[in-house]
Design a protein around this motif. Structure first.
Motif, PDB file in Angstrom:
ATOM      1  N   VAL A 258     -11.526   5.161  14.798  1.00 49.38           N
ATOM      2  CA  VAL A 258     -10.433   5.939  15.387  1.00 49.38           C
ATOM      3  C   VAL A 258     -10.350   7.313  14.727  1.00 49.38           C
ATOM      4  O   VAL A 258     -10.195   8.344  15.406  1.00 49.38           O
ATOM      5  N   CYS A 259     -10.460   7.344  13.406  1.00 52.85           N
ATOM      6  CA  CYS A 259     -10.406   8.628  12.688  1.00 52.85           C
ATOM      7  C   CYS A 259     -11.606   9.498  13.039  1.00 52.85           C
ATOM      8  O   CYS A 259     -11.459  10.723  13.237  1.00 52.85           O
ATOM      9  N   THR A 260     -12.782   8.910  13.118  1.00 56.00           N
ATOM     10  CA  THR A 260     -13.979   9.681  13.445  1.00 56.00           C
ATOM     11  C   THR A 260     -13.861  10.332  14.813  1.00 56.00           C
ATOM     12  O   THR A 260     -14.053  11.547  14.970  1.00 56.00           O
ATOM     13  N   VAL A 261     -13.534   9.531  15.812  1.00 57.59           N
ATOM     14  CA  VAL A 261     -13.420  10.048  17.178  1.00 57.59           C
ATOM     15  C   VAL A 261     -12.240  11.012  17.294  1.00 57.59           C
ATOM     16  O   VAL A 261     -12.332  12.072  17.915  1.00 57.59           O
ATOM     17  N   GLY A 262     -11.117  10.644  16.672  1.00 52.12           N
ATOM     18  CA  GLY A 262      -9.930  11.488  16.750  1.00 52.12           C
ATOM     19  C   GLY A 262     -10.158  12.866  16.162  1.00 52.12           C
ATOM     20  O   GLY A 262      -9.781  13.885  16.774  1.00 52.12           O
ATOM     21  N   PHE A 263     -10.778  12.939  15.007  1.00 50.70           N
ATOM     22  CA  PHE A 263     -11.004  14.246  14.386  1.00 50.70           C
ATOM     23  C   PHE A 263     -12.108  15.029  15.098  1.00 50.70           C
ATOM     24  O   PHE A 263     -12.073  16.258  15.128  1.00 50.70           O
ATOM     25  N   ALA A 264     -13.073  14.324  15.679  1.00 51.99           N
ATOM     26  CA  ALA A 264     -14.084  15.022  16.475  1.00 51.99           C
ATOM     27  C   ALA A 264     -13.437  15.691  17.687  1.00 51.99           C
ATOM     28  O   ALA A 264     -13.736  16.846  18.021  1.00 51.99           O
ATOM     29  N   LEU A 265     -12.524  14.970  18.360  1.00 57.11           N
ATOM     30  CA  LEU A 265     -11.803  15.557  19.487  1.00 57.11           C
ATOM     31  C   LEU A 265     -10.907  16.707  19.032  1.00 57.11           C
ATOM     32  O   LEU A 265     -10.799  17.736  19.712  1.00 57.11           O
ATOM     33  N   ALA A 266     -10.271  16.530  17.872  1.00 61.91           N
ATOM     34  CA  ALA A 266      -9.408  17.593  17.350  1.00 61.91           C
ATOM     35  C   ALA A 266     -10.212  18.845  17.036  1.00 61.91           C
ATOM     36  O   ALA A 266      -9.752  19.969  17.281  1.00 61.91           O
ATOM     37  N   ALA A 267     -11.415  18.663  16.486  1.00 62.86           N
ATOM     38  CA  ALA A 267     -12.265  19.821  16.188  1.00 62.86           C
ATOM     39  C   ALA A 267     -12.574  20.608  17.455  1.00 62.86           C
ATOM     40  O   ALA A 267     -12.515  21.844  17.479  1.00 62.86           O
ATOM     41  N   GLY A 268     -12.889  19.887  18.534  1.00 62.83           N
ATOM     42  CA  GLY A 268     -13.146  20.555  19.802  1.00 62.83           C
ATOM     43  C   GLY A 268     -11.910  21.242  20.354  1.00 62.83           C
ATOM     44  O   GLY A 268     -11.977  22.361  20.871  1.00 62.83           O
ATOM     45  N   TYR A 269     -10.755  20.589  20.234  1.00 65.60           N
ATOM     46  CA  TYR A 269      -9.500  21.167  20.739  1.00 65.60           C
ATOM     47  C   TYR A 269      -9.166  22.473  20.029  1.00 65.60           C
ATOM     48  O   TYR A 269      -8.849  23.490  20.668  1.00 65.60           O
ATOM     49  N   TRP A 270      -9.221  22.454  18.683  1.00 65.28           N
ATOM     50  CA  TRP A 270      -8.887  23.668  17.928  1.00 65.28           C
ATOM     51  C   TRP A 270      -9.903  24.776  18.185  1.00 65.28           C
ATOM     52  O   TRP A 270      -9.534  25.955  18.231  1.00 65.28           O
ATOM     53  N   LEU A 271     -11.168  24.416  18.395  1.00 63.07           N
ATOM     54  CA  LEU A 271     -12.177  25.423  18.682  1.00 63.07           C
ATOM     55  C   LEU A 271     -11.917  26.078  20.043  1.00 63.07           C
ATOM     56  O   LEU A 271     -12.029  27.304  20.185  1.00 63.07           O
ATOM     57  N   VAL A 272     -11.547  25.274  21.021  1.00 67.98           N
ATOM     58  CA  VAL A 272     -11.234  25.825  22.346  1.00 67.98           C
ATOM     59  C   VAL A 272     -10.031  26.758  22.265  1.00 67.98           C
ATOM     60  O   VAL A 272     -10.025  27.841  22.871  1.00 67.98           O
TER      61      VAL A 272
END
Length: 221
Positions: free
Chosen positions: A169-183
């Motif tokens: 959950v942490c791995t996927v969640g932070f990967a999605l967060a990285a993409g969100y903040w980059l966008v």
């Protein structure tokens, strides 16, 4: 620690750049006490994660930093729930979850604090505790000094199933967060004048730190 040297440097650079941006924001940005404390907590988190990637950092104690980041979680929860957090509830909740994830990572690293860890380190062979007082981690990408490697089991990395699930959950969640903040960073860069292009740098910082967290949790799987 992370075994792969290139990946170790990538994680270190991500967190060092994130800490540098937080310090820059402290120097030129908002000086309210709540903002200062929040930025310093992010600096501490970035520094802790950068250190954790290296062999000497992996040998450090885990309980004290775990408690520290639990208090940091409480700080962000309190700020988010207060009038100061009005208009920033989502971001404040994310920061609280990031600090909680830090505390969780230290708890997993300890090897003794979480239910079922003592029985998940092999076929009756207890993990050898290193000089730092905590059991070695058994994930394929990370290792702690002074440990006995367990036999493989179906729980993933020698962990009880619930730990593996939460790490996923942490791995996927932070990967999605990285993409969100980059966008968000790229969107603000396109909307701003050239001389204001540095203002959304905080979004890029959050993207880098989230990417680093995703990598660190990923190697624990």
């Amino acid at each position: 620690m992370i075994h792969d040297l290139a990946l170790r440097w990538i994680v270190t650079i991500l967190f060092v750049l994130g800490a540098a941006e937080c310090l820059y924001a402290l120097a030129v940005g908002n000086r309210r006490p709540a903002t200062i404390i929040s930025q310093l907590l992010h600096v501490a988190m970035a520094a802790a994660m950068a250190v954790m990637a290296w062999p000497w950092g992996a040998a450090l104690p885990t309980v004290a930093p775990m408690v520290f980041f639990l208090f940091a979680t409480g700080w962000f929860v309190a700020v988010t729930a207060s009038p100061i957090g009005a208009g920033h509830r989502v971001a404040g909740t994310y920061h609280a979850l990031m600090m909680l994830a830090m505390a969780w990572m230290y708890a997993v690293m300890n090897g003794h604090l979480l239910p079922g860890q003592g029985s998940s380190v092999g076929s009756g062979a207890p993990a050898q505790v290193g000089h730092s007082g905590h059991a070695g981690m058994t994930m394929p990408g990370m290792a702690m000094p002074g440990m006995v490697m367990p036999m493989d089991d179906s729980s993933g990395g020698g962990y009880p199933a619930y730990i593996t699930v939460l790490n996923w959950v942490c791995t996927v969640g932070f990967a999605l967060a990285a993409g969100y903040w980059l966008v968000r960073y790229l969107a603000m860069r396109m909307d701003r004048e050239p001389d204001d292009a540095g203002l959304p740098l905080g979004f890029l910082c959050q993207s880098m730190m989230a990417a680093g967290m995703a990598i660190m949790f990923g190697v624990m799987l």
